[in-house]
Design a protein around this motif. Structure first.
Motif, PDB file in Angstrom:
ATOM      1  N   ARG A 115      45.263  43.490  46.090  1.00 60.04           N
ATOM      2  CA  ARG A 115      44.524  44.530  45.759  1.00 60.04           C
ATOM      3  C   ARG A 115      45.300  45.760  45.609  1.00 60.04           C
ATOM      4  NH1 ARG A 115      38.923  43.805  46.396  1.00 60.04           N
ATOM      5  NH2 ARG A 115      38.348  46.028  46.516  1.00 60.04           N
ATOM      6  N   THR A 116      46.266  45.967  46.289  1.00 58.61           N
ATOM      7  CA  THR A 116      47.190  47.015  46.021  1.00 58.61           C
ATOM      8  C   THR A 116      47.974  46.663  44.852  1.00 58.61           C
ATOM      9  OG1 THR A 116      47.204  47.518  48.351  1.00 58.61           O
ATOM     10  CG2 THR A 116      49.210  48.295  47.354  1.00 58.61           C
ATOM     11  N   ILE A 152      40.253  45.107  36.418  1.00 57.99           N
ATOM     12  CA  ILE A 152      40.789  45.091  37.709  1.00 57.99           C
ATOM     13  C   ILE A 152      40.009  46.525  38.323  1.00 57.99           C
ATOM     14  CG2 ILE A 152      42.899  46.102  38.990  1.00 57.99           C
ATOM     15  CD1 ILE A 152      42.926  43.044  38.162  1.00 57.99           C
ATOM     16  N   ARG A 153      39.893  47.525  37.983  1.00 56.67           N
ATOM     17  CA  ARG A 153      39.182  48.852  38.657  1.00 56.67           C
ATOM     18  C   ARG A 153      37.754  48.430  38.876  1.00 56.67           C
ATOM     19  NH1 ARG A 153      42.070  53.811  34.904  1.00 56.67           N
ATOM     20  NH2 ARG A 153      43.994  53.640  36.127  1.00 56.67           N
ATOM     21  N   THR A 154      37.186  47.660  38.028  1.00 58.04           N
ATOM     22  CA  THR A 154      35.647  47.185  38.422  1.00 58.04           C
ATOM     23  C   THR A 154      35.768  46.496  39.601  1.00 58.04           C
ATOM     24  OG1 THR A 154      34.865  47.542  35.988  1.00 58.04           O
ATOM     25  CG2 THR A 154      33.760  46.011  37.655  1.00 58.04           C
ATOM     26  N   TRP A 155      36.593  45.646  39.748  1.00 54.18           N
ATOM     27  CA  TRP A 155      36.751  44.747  40.930  1.00 54.18           C
ATOM     28  C   TRP A 155      37.196  45.504  42.174  1.00 54.18           C
ATOM     29  CZ3 TRP A 155      41.775  42.175  42.813  1.00 54.18           C
ATOM     30  CH2 TRP A 155      41.617  41.344  43.655  1.00 54.18           C
ATOM     31  N   LEU A 156      37.949  46.337  42.127  1.00 53.66           N
ATOM     32  CA  LEU A 156      38.355  47.043  43.255  1.00 53.66           C
ATOM     33  C   LEU A 156      37.285  48.067  43.682  1.00 53.66           C
ATOM     34  CD1 LEU A 156      42.029  48.034  42.305  1.00 53.66           C
ATOM     35  CD2 LEU A 156      41.348  46.289  43.799  1.00 53.66           C
ATOM     36  N   ASP A 157      36.301  48.225  42.807  1.00 57.04           N
ATOM     37  CA  ASP A 157      35.264  48.907  43.022  1.00 57.04           C
ATOM     38  C   ASP A 157      34.060  48.387  43.637  1.00 57.04           C
ATOM     39  OD1 ASP A 157      36.454  51.627  42.660  1.00 57.04           O
ATOM     40  OD2 ASP A 157      35.898  51.814  40.561  1.00 57.04           O
TER      41      ASP A 157
END
Length: 250
Positions: A115-116, A152-157
């Motif tokens: 994730r990082t 990616i940002r949607t997944w991280l949110d």
């Protein structure tokens, strides 16, 4: 990997400019300067390599950004799947790459490190000029930069796992839908029975939903039966000998 046209790779100045817009990321070691300790664990130890990489600190983890200009580029990655991406056949492009630092490399497939790493990749894809594509090696995929950033940002949110990008998905001659790259996250690939793939769009949607449930979770050890949102009864069955999770109708 971040892919650029030949001659358009960023140098350390361009990276520093991009990082000014990403407050949570800092350059923790620049081997081209005398400041900071020697990165003794790095495989890039030859003097001519010192201009081609930086160590970045993000969320308490170190990540190496390798292939910077004016040093040697990374080889253009092998691409088998393209997502909203116009990258063509090999030639005329060169890459820089993000890799977990040596002290965390052994856990590269663990979810916190992934994730990082992917979050940093999205941040750089959103800020570096001239980027043509983001490539994900385990799936041999090339992804349009803004599509990569958004998914990616949607997944991280806490949104859906970005299967369309981080996996390759293909139908064989018999109609089985098989993943490529899921094993990097779970140890197993996915195979969807041809009885479920006549409607290919529906089969892809099913695969994306199942992958979202599998990544980061403990894989079932025995057959698991479930019903889709559309009311379709299915069975999910691990096949350890083939390193597959098979999905088929009941």
């Amino acid at each position: 990997m971040l892919v650029f046209d030949r001659g358009a790779r960023p140098d350390r100045t361009a990276v520093a400019t991009a990082l000014a817009a990403i407050p949570r990321v800092a350059i923790s070691h620049d081997p081209a300067t005398l400041a900071g300790p020697t990165h003794a664990a790095s495989p890039l130890a030859a003097p001519e390599d010192m201009t081609r990489w930086l160590e970045l600190l993000v969320d308490g983890l170190t990540v190496d950004l390798v292939g910077l200009a004016p040093g040697p580029a990374l080889d253009e990655p092998d691409v088998a799947y393209r997502y909203n991406c116009e990258i063509g056949e090999p030639g005329g492009r060169e890459a820089v790459g993000l890799f977990p630092g040596p002290h965390i490399a052994a856990g590269a497939s663990s979810m916190p490190i992934l994730r990082t790493l992917l979050g940093l990749g999205a941040d750089l894809a959103d800020t570096l000029d001239g980027l043509r594509a983001v490539c994900w090696g385990p799936a041999r995929s090339a992804i349009a930069p803004q599509f990569f950033v958004r998914t990616i940002r949607t997944w991280l949110d806490d949104g859906p796992f970005p299967a369309l990008g981080l996996l390759g998905l293909h139908f064989d001659e018999g109609g089985t839908l098989t993943s490529e790259g899921l094993a990097f996250f779970t140890g197993y690939e996915l195979a969807v029975d041809p009885a479920l793939t006549a409607d290919r769009a529906a089969a892809m949607r099913l695969t994306v939903r199942v992958v979202h449930e599998l990544v980061g979770a403990e894989l079932p050890e025995v057959r698991h039966e479930f019903v889709t949102d559309e009311g379709l009864p299915l069975a999910l069955e691990p096949d350890p000998s083939a390193r597959l999770i098979r999905i088929g109708p009941l």
